[in-house]
Design a protein around this motif. Structure first.
Motif, PDB file in Angstrom:
ATOM      1  N   ALA A   1      10.590  44.241  38.752  1.00 13.27           N
ATOM      2  CA  ALA A   1       9.618  45.152  38.140  1.00 13.27           C
ATOM      3  C   ALA A   1      10.161  45.716  36.831  1.00 13.27           C
ATOM      4  CB  ALA A   1       9.272  46.284  39.103  1.00 13.27           C
ATOM      5  N   ILE A   2      11.437  46.096  36.838  1.00 12.19           N
ATOM      6  CA  ILE A   2      12.063  46.610  35.621  1.00 12.19           C
ATOM      7  C   ILE A   2      12.096  45.520  34.552  1.00 12.19           C
ATOM      8  CG2 ILE A   2      14.236  47.433  34.627  1.00 12.19           C
ATOM      9  CD1 ILE A   2      14.806  48.792  37.314  1.00 12.19           C
ATOM     10  N   HIS A   3      12.490  44.319  34.953  1.00  9.32           N
ATOM     11  CA  HIS A   3      12.559  43.182  34.027  1.00  9.32           C
ATOM     12  C   HIS A   3      11.209  42.936  33.370  1.00  9.32           C
ATOM     13  CE1 HIS A   3      12.601  38.804  33.059  1.00  9.32           C
ATOM     14  NE2 HIS A   3      13.841  39.065  32.679  1.00  9.32           N
ATOM     15  N   ARG A   4      10.159  42.934  34.160  1.00  3.89           N
ATOM     16  CA  ARG A   4       8.810  42.680  33.654  1.00  3.89           C
ATOM     17  C   ARG A   4       8.345  43.799  32.720  1.00  3.89           C
ATOM     18  NH1 ARG A   4       7.049  41.603  38.104  1.00  3.89           N
ATOM     19  NH2 ARG A   4       6.161  43.612  38.744  1.00  3.89           N
ATOM     20  N   LYS A   5       8.569  45.042  33.125  1.00  6.55           N
ATOM     21  CA  LYS A   5       8.115  46.186  32.329  1.00  6.55           C
ATOM     22  C   LYS A   5       8.882  46.292  31.007  1.00  6.55           C
ATOM     23  CE  LYS A   5       4.799  48.267  34.634  1.00  6.55           C
ATOM     24  NZ  LYS A   5       4.951  49.657  35.099  1.00  6.55           N
ATOM     25  N   LEU A   6      10.176  46.003  31.026  1.00  8.24           N
ATOM     26  CA  LEU A   6      10.953  46.061  29.787  1.00  8.24           C
ATOM     27  C   LEU A   6      10.504  44.983  28.808  1.00  8.24           C
ATOM     28  CD1 LEU A   6      14.576  46.841  31.040  1.00  8.24           C
ATOM     29  CD2 LEU A   6      13.043  48.363  29.792  1.00  8.24           C
ATOM     30  N   ASN A   7      10.196  43.807  29.315  1.00  7.51           N
ATOM     31  CA  ASN A   7       9.692  42.748  28.437  1.00  7.51           C
ATOM     32  C   ASN A   7       8.334  43.109  27.852  1.00  7.51           C
ATOM     33  OD1 ASN A   7      11.238  39.983  28.161  1.00  7.51           O
ATOM     34  ND2 ASN A   7      11.736  40.791  30.182  1.00  7.51           N
ATOM     35  N   LEU A   8       7.484  43.730  28.651  1.00  2.72           N
ATOM     36  CA  LEU A   8       6.182  44.186  28.143  1.00  2.72           C
ATOM     37  C   LEU A   8       6.370  45.265  27.079  1.00  2.72           C
ATOM     38  CD1 LEU A   8       4.117  44.371  31.464  1.00  2.72           C
ATOM     39  CD2 LEU A   8       3.738  42.791  29.551  1.00  2.72           C
TER      40      LEU A   8
ATOM     41  N   ASP B   1      14.980  34.116  32.460  1.00  3.63           N
ATOM     42  CA  ASP B   1      13.779  33.707  33.176  1.00  3.63           C
ATOM     43  C   ASP B   1      13.576  34.595  34.402  1.00  3.63           C
ATOM     44  OD1 ASP B   1      12.275  32.058  35.339  1.00  3.63           O
ATOM     45  OD2 ASP B   1      11.942  30.929  33.474  1.00  3.63           O
ATOM     46  N   ASP B   2      12.338  34.989  34.635  1.00  2.00           N
ATOM     47  CA  ASP B   2      12.020  35.897  35.740  1.00  2.00           C
ATOM     48  C   ASP B   2      12.496  35.343  37.081  1.00  2.00           C
ATOM     49  OD1 ASP B   2      10.418  38.368  36.622  1.00  2.00           O
ATOM     50  OD2 ASP B   2       9.557  36.786  37.872  1.00  2.00           O
ATOM     51  N   ALA B   3      12.506  34.032  37.226  1.00  4.60           N
ATOM     52  CA  ALA B   3      12.912  33.417  38.493  1.00  4.60           C
ATOM     53  C   ALA B   3      14.378  33.658  38.808  1.00  4.60           C
ATOM     54  CB  ALA B   3      12.624  31.925  38.454  1.00  4.60           C
ATOM     55  N   THR B   4      15.191  33.978  37.800  1.00  8.57           N
ATOM     56  CA  THR B   4      16.623  34.193  38.012  1.00  8.57           C
ATOM     57  C   THR B   4      16.956  35.665  38.279  1.00  8.57           C
ATOM     58  OG1 THR B   4      17.125  34.603  35.662  1.00  8.57           O
ATOM     59  CG2 THR B   4      17.085  32.296  36.404  1.00  8.57           C
TER      60      THR B   4
ATOM     61  N   LEU C   1      18.277  46.490  27.874  1.00  5.28           N
ATOM     62  CA  LEU C   1      18.743  45.104  27.922  1.00  5.28           C
ATOM     63  C   LEU C   1      19.143  44.624  29.318  1.00  5.28           C
ATOM     64  CD1 LEU C   1      20.828  44.783  24.636  1.00  5.28           C
ATOM     65  CD2 LEU C   1      18.499  44.010  25.082  1.00  5.28           C
ATOM     66  N   GLN C   2      19.212  45.534  30.291  1.00  5.78           N
ATOM     67  CA  GLN C   2      19.556  45.139  31.658  1.00  5.78           C
ATOM     68  C   GLN C   2      20.823  44.273  31.703  1.00  5.78           C
ATOM     69  OE1 GLN C   2      18.174  47.272  33.852  1.00  5.78           O
ATOM     70  NE2 GLN C   2      17.540  45.628  35.191  1.00  5.78           N
TER      71      GLN C   2
ATOM     72  N   LYS D   1      13.526  53.028  33.906  1.00  5.14           N
ATOM     73  CA  LYS D   1      13.199  51.996  32.910  1.00  5.14           C
ATOM     74  C   LYS D   1      11.819  51.369  33.144  1.00  5.14           C
ATOM     75  CE  LYS D   1      17.293  50.040  33.624  1.00  5.14           C
ATOM     76  NZ  LYS D   1      18.092  51.136  34.203  1.00  5.14           N
ATOM     77  N   ALA D   2      11.392  51.325  34.393  1.00  2.00           N
ATOM     78  CA  ALA D   2      10.076  50.762  34.691  1.00  2.00           C
ATOM     79  C   ALA D   2       8.946  51.657  34.198  1.00  2.00           C
ATOM     80  CB  ALA D   2       9.933  50.514  36.192  1.00  2.00           C
ATOM     81  N   LYS D   3       9.265  52.894  33.824  1.00  9.16           N
ATOM     82  CA  LYS D   3       8.252  53.851  33.365  1.00  9.16           C
ATOM     83  C   LYS D   3       8.191  53.985  31.848  1.00  9.16           C
ATOM     84  CE  LYS D   3       6.786  55.339  37.409  1.00  9.16           C
ATOM     85  NZ  LYS D   3       5.379  55.200  37.825  1.00  9.16           N
TER      86      LYS D   3
END
Length: 221
Positions: A186-193, A176-179, A168-169, A142-144
């Motif tokens: 990394a997956i969370h950030r890349k999927l949002n992007l 929020d990224d902090a949670t 959707l993880q 998913k990060a790719k």
């Protein structure tokens, strides 16, 4: 091989149960492969995605499909079966063990002539492929996804459909990224992007389907 997100549905349990248990089931060897994969916890597409694909293929009538992420060959076999003997699937995977299982399953289903398996990293293989594919299905790391997107759009036919699975993880992608646990950041950030890019691109039409862990469906304007 187990995917924790498979156990975290994003819709109500009663709805999920209907989609997985009460809709039309696969029969024969392909149905047995699906059943065994779920029993063993192998991360293949869930049944609600299977029935969606059957409907989509019935409407779209594609003859060329590209898949990024073969796993045990279940979805590639489903696509080939939906298309009939003239349909062709090209599927990429980097893991030798998965490809070994995929080769065995595809052979048992008698689909060797329809499915071509490419061994290696999609980042290396996608740029070597030539357009066009009527359906492209991304179901890999998913990060790719964001990295693979430009080549997938290049390879997609003008009237084709790009489907990106598991975005959707488990429903946490918008938290929020902090949670988010460190291992998933990394997956969370890349999927949002990815979601931001796709839905802000005026050359694309996209929708997010709550099937399994989320399917992002993209077409070109």
């Amino acid at each position: 091989m187990h995917n924790e997100m498979m156990r975290r549905p994003v819709i109500k349990p009663a709805v999920l149960n209907f989609l997985r248990e009460q809709t039309t089931q696969l029969t024969g060897p392909l149905g047995e492969l699906e059943k065994k994969a779920h029993q063993d916890g192998v991360p293949v597409i869930p049944h609600e995605t299977v029935t969606f694909m059957q409907t989509l293929f019935n409407l779209q009538k594609p003859q060329t499909v590209l898949e990024v992420g073969t796993a045990i060959g279940f979805s590639a076999s489903l696509f080939a079966t939906c298309m009939g003997p003239k349909g062709r699937v090209t599927s990429i995977d980097r893991y030798p063990l998965m490809l070994e299982h995929a080769h065995e399953n595809i052979a048992q289903l008698g689909l060797e002539d329809q499915i071509t398996l490419l061994a290696g990293d999609a980042a290396d293989i996608l740029p070597t492929l030539t357009p066009s594919y009527a359906v492209i299905f991304m179901d890999s790391a998913k990060a790719k996804y964001l990295d693979f997107l430009p080549d997938c759009l290049r390879l997609l036919a003008d009237d084709g459909v790009l489907l990106i699975d598991d975005v959707l993880q488990g429903g946490t992608v918008f938290d929020d990224d902090a949670t988010i646990a460190h291992k998933n950041k990394a997956i969370h950030r890349k999927l949002n992007l990815l979601l931001t890019q796709v839905f802000s691109d005026t050359t694309l039409v996209a929708t997010l389907l709550p099937l399994g862990d989320g399917v992002l469906m993209i077409t070109k304007k």
